[in-house]
Design an enzyme around this catalytic site. Structure first.
Site, mmCIF file in Angstrom:
data_model
loop_
_atom_site.group_PDB
_atom_site.id
_atom_site.type_symbol
_atom_site.label_atom_id
_atom_site.label_comp_id
_atom_site.label_asym_id
_atom_site.label_seq_id
_atom_site.Cartn_x
_atom_site.Cartn_y
_atom_site.Cartn_z
ATOM 1 N N SER A 1 -9.184 -28.469 41.228
ATOM 2 C CA SER A 1 -8.351 -28.209 40.052
ATOM 3 C C SER A 1 -6.972 -27.648 40.371
ATOM 4 O O SER A 1 -6.115 -27.597 39.501
ATOM 5 C CB SER A 1 -9.070 -27.257 39.083
ATOM 6 O OG SER A 1 -9.077 -25.942 39.591
ATOM 7 N N LYS B 1 -6.777 -20.429 38.698
ATOM 8 C CA LYS B 1 -5.860 -21.133 37.797
ATOM 9 C C LYS B 1 -4.527 -20.400 37.738
ATOM 10 O O LYS B 1 -4.412 -19.239 38.124
ATOM 11 C CB LYS B 1 -6.417 -21.167 36.357
ATOM 12 C CG LYS B 1 -7.785 -21.763 36.189
ATOM 13 C CD LYS B 1 -7.761 -23.260 36.214
ATOM 14 C CE LYS B 1 -9.137 -23.822 35.889
ATOM 15 N NZ LYS B 1 -9.593 -24.797 36.821
#
Length: 150
Positions: free
Chosen positions: A68, A105
């Site tokens: 990700s 993230k």
């Protein structure tokens, strides 16, 4: 097309500061042109613990599992250095826990709203809802990865 899972697994490791390992270090830098034989005489030593870890008591390492964050040059198998003593700012890369699942993230805050943003368009932007069990663990300060996968 199947939607990718929004979480990412991390393997955690404690930082052991013990006796540091010093490695040769070209303090004046490595030049991208032709190397000079005289550069061999300018090697110093560097302790990676002192260089990479500012707050040993609140720093840990994690190995990345998943893709990700590939747009931020953070790949599966990389090791990230995470400092829990640092204040989180917008656009920091953070390790957080959302509803029992660890993630790495970018963080964005807009007023009272918090968003977690991947660096891979296959993963949607994730809004952290007030009812979510959400913990910001720390800020990623360094990423260690091989430039060539072996």
């Amino acid at each position: 097309m199947e939607e990718k899972k929004r979480s990412q697994s991390l393997q955690f490791y404690e930082v052991e500061m013990g006796e540091g390992v010093t490695l040769p270090f070209a303090e004046e830098g490595i030049f991208a042109g032709f190397p000079s034989p005289a550069q061999d005489d300018r090697l110093e030593s560097i302790d990676l613990n002192r260089e990479l870890i500012r707050h040993p008591a609140t720093t840990f390492l994690a190995r990345i599992v998943g893709d990700s964050m590939i747009g931020a040059n953070i790949y599966e198998g990389d090791i990230v250095v995470v400092d829990r003593a640092l204040e989180v700012h917008n656009d920091d890369v953070v390790v957080c826990c959302v509803n029992g699942e660890f993630n790495i993230k970018f963080v964005e805050r807009h007023g009272s709203e918090v968003y977690l943003v991947s660096a891979n368009s296959a993963y949607p932007r994730m809004r952290v809802d007030p009812e979510d069990d959400f913990i910001l663990w720390g800020v990623v300060t360094y990423v260690i990865h091989r430039p060539r996968r072996i």
